[in-house]
Structure formats: structure tokens, C-alpha cells
Scaffold this motif. Structure first.
Motif: not given
Length: 339
Positions: A225-248
Motif C-alpha cells: 500500500f505505501f509503495t503504491t502511495v509513493l508511486i502515485w505521488l511521483l506521478e502527481t509530481g510529473k503533473y506538477w512539473f508539466v504545469m510549470h510549462a504553462f501559464d497557470f
């Protein structure tokens, strides 16, 4: 191409895309895509691949009762599975990676598929947790925010909760009480199946149960379970980085909510690569946060591409280095699936 499921998936994807894009201006979406600062995709892809490596570790951890396989060996197989999910319908990559594992490591397909299903159940539970942690945010979603309004998302969350938590409880009980489960399997096989199918089905089912051994200990289940949480937090990290490519800008918690909702939506049948079922909820949710629709569409399309292309290319590279030996040592019958 001849299967009705394929065409149904295409139709569903087309409907999702039409409902969310018909009110937007393509020229403004393209302008948002062209003006994106694509350097931000590099750390995003790096974080995403780190998450894939953690997935490989999780699968290695779950397969230990069957065979100890190093994480570095599992990583290419997981990448190939992603490739299969991205280019074939109905998440065929999950079966493909089980077949690859049998071909390369001799792990029975029915047993490894059990671990794959358990993985997906834990993924669904964590996605629901991401949504539940942000339930207050759902008040922002209205019927005007896109194809998915607040009521629809609550319905998806409730339905997903019943499905994933119910499945998790069933698998945990099957793992903790293997003798009882085996007796139930034998009873069901002997009662409901024709004589000629009983032994083959019994063998596959019992092999499948061996893939649940990693759930027999509460500690093992918590580790997964905790490994799965880490996996999806890392994927959310990608959402965060890609967001910085845009003006919002929205909060990391908003991106967690987006991640949870779009990945729950991708369980709906769709065209290969989750076209439409990924994009429409993402655009709708960002619009609910006040992001202009065209900007939200540009971000979601770029994010989708950044999630699709790198892992698909990597999976194809690993597959072509050592293709599956179809027709030789791979499954050709239900009986072989149990071996």
C-alpha cells in the motif's frame, strides 16, 4: 479491428472528446501548446520513470513467494506492459507482461496475473484515497465545468469505492485463508463446470491463488500500500512539473485530485492510450479551478503525450531487444497457462 469492443472504445473516446472540446477554440488550444516551456517536461519524465522503477520494485516484492527476480530485471517487463496498455485496447499490456515474465523467467502466467490484478486493486484504492483527501475540492466542480460535474465525480467515486475496496477485501480474505479458499474453488469447479474443463480450470485457479501469497501478512499488505502511495505521488509530481510549462498554477492537492479522477476514468473502455477518457476529466477539473478551457486543454494534451510517448518508446525498445517467442514457450492453451 474486427472486435466490437475496439469500436465501442473508439466511440466512447470520440464522445468524451466531442463533449469537452466542442465549446473550445482549437486555435487557442494550439497557441497554448506552442507557447509551452517544454524544458519542464524533462524533470517530469525523470520523476515518472522513477515511479515506474518503484512499480518494478513493488512487482518484484509481490512475486517473491513465487520467484525472487531482481528489480532491474522487472523494470523492462513493466515498461513493456505500459507499452502494451498504450497501444492495445482493454489494458492488454497486463497480459503481455505476464506472458513476457513466463517467457523470460518461467513464472506461471496465472500466478503472475494474480499479482497484476492485486497491483491494480491497490492502485484503485490509492486513487480513491487521493479523491477522498480532496473531497472538499469537489464542491468547486459544477455542471458548467465540463463533461464531468460534481455529482458525476461523486458517483464515480462511490462506484469505484464499492468496486476496489470490495475486491481488496475479497483478495485479502482469499490470501489469509488459503485452505478455505481452495475448498471453495474446488467446490465451485466440481459443481458448475463440465467434467472435461474441471482439471484445467482447477489448475489455473490454484496457480492464481499462489500469486496472492504476498497478501498473507498485514505487514506485506501495508508495504504494498505505501509503495503504491509513493508511486502515485511521483506521478502527481510529473503533473506538477508539466504545469510549470504553462501559464497557470493550481495546488499540488488539486493535481492529486486530477490524477485520481483521470485514472479512475481511464478504467472506462476507450480507444488505445485512453484517448478522451483521460483528457475530458482533466480539462473539466482544471476548468473548475478557473483555468481557461483552452489552457486546460493544452496542458492536458501535452501531459497526456508526455505520459504516453516516453514509456511507450522505452517499452518498445526493451521488447525489440528480446521479443516474445510466440508459439514456442508461451501460452497456447488454458492448460499451459497453469504451468
Amino acid at each position: 479491428m474486427k472486435r466490437w469492443q475496439f469500436w465501442l472504445g473508439l466511440l466512447i473516446s470520440a464522445v468524451f472528446l466531442y463533449l469537452v472540446l466542442n465549446r473550445l477554440h482549437p486555435a487557442e488550444i494550439w497557441a497554448a501548446v506552442k507557447s509551452a516551456r517544454y524544458g519542464w517536461l524533462l524533470p517530469g519524465v525523470g520523476v515518472y520513470f522513477l515511479g515506474v522503477y518503484v512499480r518494478a520494485w513493488r512487482w518484484h516484492y509481490m512475486l517473491r513467494p513465487l520467484k525472487k527476480i531482481p528489480t532491474r530485471t522487472m523494470f523492462p517487463v513493466v515498461a513493456i506492459g505500459y507499452m502494451g496498455n498504450n497501444i492495445y485496447p482493454a489494458r492488454a499490456g497486463e497480459v503481455l507482461r505476464a506472458a513476457i515474465l513466463k517467457d523470460r523467467e518461467g513464472v506461471p502466467i496465472s500466478a503472475s496475473l494474480a499479482t497484476v490484478i492485486v497491483e491494480r486493486i491497490f492502485d484503485g484504492v490509492v486513487m480513491l484515497a487521493f479523491v477522498f483527501l480532496n473531497l472538499s475540492e469537489l464542491g468547486r466542480l459544477t455542471g458548467e465545468s465540463g463533461v464531468i460535474g460534481g455529482l458525476s465525480i461523486r458517483a464515480i467515486t462511490l462506484g469505484g469505492s464499492l468496486l476496489f475496496f470490495g475486491a481488496l477485501v475479497a483478495f485479502l480474505l482469499a490470501a489469509m485463508f488459503p485452505k478455505v479458499t481452495e475448498r471453495m474453488v474446488n467446490w465451485a469447479v466440481d459443481r458448475f463446470l463440465p467434467v472435461k474443463l474441471r482439471e484445467k480450470t482447477r489448475a489455473v485457479a490454484l496457480r492464481f491463488l499462489t500469486g496472492l501469497e504476498s497478501l498473507r501478512s498485514p505487514w506485506e499488505a501495508l508495504m504494498i500500500f505505501f509503495t503504491t502511495v509513493l508511486i502515485w505521488l511521483l506521478e502527481t509530481g510529473k503533473y506538477w512539473f508539466v504545469m510549470h510549462a504553462f501559464d497557470f498554477e493550481v495546488s499540488f492537492f488539486a493535481l492529486m485530485l486530477m490524477n485520481g479522477i483521470v485514472n479512475l476514468a481511464t478504467t472506462i473502455p476507450s480507444a488505445p492510450g485512453y484517448v478522451g477518457t483521460f483528457d475530458a476529466p482533466g480539462i473539466a477539473l482544471l476548468s473548475a479551478y478557473g483555468v481557461p478551457g483552452e489552457m486546460a486543454a493544452g496542458y492536458t494534451l501535452v501531459l497526456h503525450g508526455a505520459l504516453w510517448f516516453p514509456i511507450t518508446l522505452l517499452g518498445a525498445y526493451y521488447y525489440l531487444r528480446q521479443p516474445l517467442r510466440w508459439g514456442k514457450d508461451v501460452v497456447r492453451s488454458p492448460q499451459e497457462a497453469a504451468e
